[in-house]
Design a protein around this motif. Structure first.
Motif, short mmCIF file in Angstrom:
data_model
loop_
_atom_site.label_atom_id
_atom_site.label_comp_id
_atom_site.label_asym_id
_atom_site.label_seq_id
_atom_site.Cartn_x
_atom_site.Cartn_y
_atom_site.Cartn_z
N THR A 145 -12.11 0.98 67.76
CA THR A 145 -12.33 1.98 68.82
C THR A 145 -11.15 1.95 69.78
O THR A 145 -10.63 0.89 70.10
CB THR A 145 -13.63 1.65 69.56
N HIS A 146 -10.72 3.14 70.21
CA HIS A 146 -9.71 3.24 71.27
C HIS A 146 -10.30 3.97 72.46
O HIS A 146 -11.21 4.79 72.32
CB HIS A 146 -8.49 4.02 70.77
N GLY A 147 -9.71 3.68 73.61
CA GLY A 147 -10.05 4.44 74.81
C GLY A 147 -8.91 5.40 75.13
O GLY A 147 -7.83 5.37 74.51
N TYR A 181 -3.67 5.64 79.04
CA TYR A 181 -3.64 4.37 78.33
C TYR A 181 -4.99 4.05 77.71
O TYR A 181 -6.02 4.62 78.05
CB TYR A 181 -3.18 3.23 79.26
N CYS A 182 -4.93 3.11 76.77
CA CYS A 182 -6.12 2.71 76.02
C CYS A 182 -6.94 1.73 76.85
O CYS A 182 -6.41 0.86 77.53
CB CYS A 182 -5.67 2.07 74.71
N THR A 183 -8.25 1.88 76.78
CA THR A 183 -9.15 1.02 77.56
C THR A 183 -10.04 0.13 76.68
O THR A 183 -11.02 -0.41 77.14
CB THR A 183 -10.04 1.88 78.48
N GLU A 184 -9.67 0.02 75.39
CA GLU A 184 -10.38 -0.91 74.50
C GLU A 184 -9.34 -1.89 73.97
O GLU A 184 -8.31 -1.46 73.44
CB GLU A 184 -10.96 -0.16 73.29
N PHE A 185 -9.60 -3.18 74.08
CA PHE A 185 -8.60 -4.14 73.61
C PHE A 185 -8.55 -4.10 72.08
O PHE A 185 -9.31 -4.75 71.40
CB PHE A 185 -8.88 -5.55 74.13
N CYS A 186 -7.59 -3.30 71.55
CA CYS A 186 -7.63 -2.93 70.13
C CYS A 186 -6.67 -3.72 69.26
O CYS A 186 -6.85 -3.76 68.04
CB CYS A 186 -7.36 -1.44 70.01
N SER A 187 -5.64 -4.31 69.83
CA SER A 187 -4.69 -5.09 69.03
C SER A 187 -3.84 -5.91 69.98
O SER A 187 -3.97 -5.79 71.21
CB SER A 187 -3.78 -4.18 68.19
N LEU A 206 -0.99 -5.31 70.67
CA LEU A 206 -0.15 -4.35 71.40
C LEU A 206 -1.00 -3.33 72.17
O LEU A 206 -0.56 -2.21 72.42
CB LEU A 206 0.80 -3.65 70.42
N HIS A 207 -2.20 -3.75 72.52
CA HIS A 207 -3.11 -2.86 73.27
C HIS A 207 -2.51 -2.39 74.59
O HIS A 207 -2.58 -1.21 74.94
CB HIS A 207 -4.44 -3.59 73.52
N LEU A 208 -1.88 -3.30 75.33
CA LEU A 208 -1.32 -2.92 76.63
C LEU A 208 -0.18 -1.92 76.46
O LEU A 208 0.11 -1.13 77.37
CB LEU A 208 -0.82 -4.14 77.39
N GLU A 209 0.45 -1.94 75.28
CA GLU A 209 1.56 -1.01 75.01
C GLU A 209 1.04 0.36 74.53
O GLU A 209 1.82 1.28 74.30
CB GLU A 209 2.50 -1.60 73.95
N MET A 210 -0.26 0.48 74.35
CA MET A 210 -0.84 1.75 73.88
C MET A 210 -0.99 2.67 75.09
O MET A 210 -2.02 2.69 75.75
CB MET A 210 -2.18 1.50 73.18
N THR A 211 0.09 3.41 75.36
CA THR A 211 0.16 4.19 76.60
C THR A 211 1.09 5.38 76.42
O THR A 211 1.75 5.52 75.38
CB THR A 211 0.63 3.28 77.75
CU1 CUA Z 1 -6.13 1.25 71.52
CU2 CUA Z 1 -6.23 -0.61 73.00
#
Ligand code: CUA
Length: 480
Positions: free
Chosen positions: A416-418, A451-457, A459-464
């Motif tokens: 899941t992604h936010g 930005y993404c609000t689900e800790f998905c990988s 590189l989650h913080l880079e998902m922006t």
């Molecule tokens: Cu997609 Cu965190």
């Protein structure tokens, strides 16, 4: 699906002064057609029945022998209209003066025929069968029930309707067979609206005194019923009669045991406890007050669900687990066997719109992402995958109207992604395969990260990405 209208009002959201309550105000019950294939309500096959301005509350459908019938409680058959500030009795007193209210008994199969034959009025585009038609067609009957009831719950064999009157310490059990006989005998008086009122003594099977504030009743597989007692903070176990009398060692229609719960139980659920084949074993008390059960973390307390082991006869029940629920007032919880669930792990196809249950026409595949401008309208077609949004830059001008389509192209379970733009109050959750659209006016200029609000990988913080809104009339905007 049967929905009681609760508080009476002029139908169709019309206006009428309270002085015309008896003539202009009405109750109603709505029969929503449920399309099992689509998993959706079909409004085109739904209708309502006009009722007197009593407050129609909870309903339960018949089953087996009583299939085709529906039973609904009411309160305020006194037709109190409140107005304590004008010298009237307050609602809570005015609405509980009489010893009895009315159980509403509907032959819904007949109502459906009447609806299909076109014998209804249309109020604000919604078909409504009038009281007059309902009475003439034998769709609607009333029976007295102890004052201000709440729950009505049909037994697993469909032969009895258990009504709990919250201001009366008894449950009242109606016999479907006796209801049918009373209807056939046509032995009734009528209320002020001409509706037949069946005599209580002719339709009542038994009354069982349980304690203070009985609300809702569920059943097990051993011929016991379980009723929540709001004021007593207890669950009462009592015995059913009829064909259930052989299943338990005690006398039928008697209180067997009470177990305290913490505190003020409202709804109650048993494993498949309102079906024709209850599972037994467990009851859950859905308590409205938690008080001292959990660490105090502030004035808003959770609901407290308590799991009760009922897999013993007699007075041998046990609370075995407390569970805080941070969600206000759950109602009509169902407990079903896990093997009845067969849910998806991910949406069936990429670009799935959960509301239409089909692929969204606005879903895009990788490589097809784009931003399309049409005058002041800007449409963004975005894909979402670990750990990347495409596109990463979306540049528009202040005042543009933005339609932002997002397709989560993941096929991995739980990926899941936010998607959040906090300054625009946007926050989405996109399950694997899901498509969503968000639409807004870009009236605030500036640079906003999405930005993404689900800790998905990792590189989650880079998902922006950057959402750039150029101020209208600015040099940057004029140079474009
Ligand atoms: Cu997609 Cu965190």
């Amino acid at each position: 699906m049967v929905e009681g209208g609760q508080y009476s009002a002029p139908l169709g959201w019309d206006y009428a002064p309270l002085s015309e309550y008896n003539e202009k105000y009405r109750g109603h019950v709505t029969f929503w057609k449920f399309d099992r294939e689509q998993g959706r309500i079909d409004q085109s096959l739904s209708f309502a029945i006009e009722l007197p301005p009593y407050w129609q509350d909870l309903c339960d459908a018949g089953k087996l022998v009583s299939d085709g019938w529906v039973f609904c409680n009411s309160l305020n058959t006194e037709r109190a209209t409140g107005g304590v500030e004008k010298g009237n009795p307050p609602f809570e007193a005015g609405a509980s003066q009489n010893d009895t209210d009315y159980l509403h008994i509907f032959n819904w199969k007949k109502a459906e025929e009447v609806f299909k034959a076109g014998k209804f009025e249309t109020i604000k585009d919604f078909p409504v069968i009038s009281i007059k038609t309902a009475v003439e067609e034998g769709i609607l009957f009333l029976a007295p029930e102890p004052k201000s009831p709440h729950g009505v719950d049909v037994t697993p064999d469909g032969k009895f309707m258990v009504v709990a009157g919250k201001l009366d310490p008894h449950v009242t059990i109606y016999s479907f067979d006796k209801l049918q006989k009373a209807i056939e005998a046509k032995k009734w008086e009528t209320d002020d609206y001409g509706i037949p009122v069946l005599p209580l003594d002719d339709v009542k099977e038994a009354q069982v005194e349980l304690g203070l504030g009985p609300l809702h009743t569920v059943y097990d597989n051993q011929g016991y019923a379980y009723t929540s007692l709001f004021l007593d903070s207890a669950v009462a176990r009592w015995t059913l009669g009829g064909d259930f009398a052989d299943k338990h060692p005690e006398e039928p229609w008697t209180l067997v045991a009470k177990i305290p719960v913490q505190y003020n139980i409202g709804h109650i659920t048993a494993a498949e406890g309102d079906t024709v084949s209850p599972d037994g074993k467990y009851v859950v008390a859905l308590n409205k007050w938690a008080i001292d059960r959990f660490q105090n973390v502030g004035p808003l307390l959770p609901q407290n669900f308590q799991l009760i082991d009922i897999d013993n006869t007699g007075d041998n029940m046990q609370v075995i687990y407390d569970m805080p629920i941070g969600m206000g007032e759950p109602h009509y919880v169902q407990m079903i066997k896990a093997d009845k669930l067969n849910p998806w792990e991910v949406y069936p196809e990429i670009g799935w719109d959960p509301e239409t249950q089909s692929i969204s026409p606005n879903a895009v595949k990788p490589g097809e992402e784009k931003v399309v401008r049409n005058g002041k309208n800007v449409e963004v077609f975005m894909t979402v995958v670990r750990s990347h949004y495409t596109p990463e830059h979306v540049e528009i001008e202040q005042g543009d109207h933005v339609i932002w389509h997002l397709t989560n192209i993941e096929r991995a379970y739980d990926a899941t992604h936010g998607f959040s733009i906090p300054a625009y109050n946007i926050n989405l959750s996109l399950e694997p395969g899901e498509h969503q659209t968000v639409e807004f006016d870009a009236d605030v200029p500036g640079v906003f990260s999405y930005y993404c609000t689900e800790f998905c990988s990792a590189l989650h913080l880079e998902m922006t990405g950057y959402f750039l809104v150029k101020p209208s009339g600015s040099q940057a905007s004029l140079n474009k």
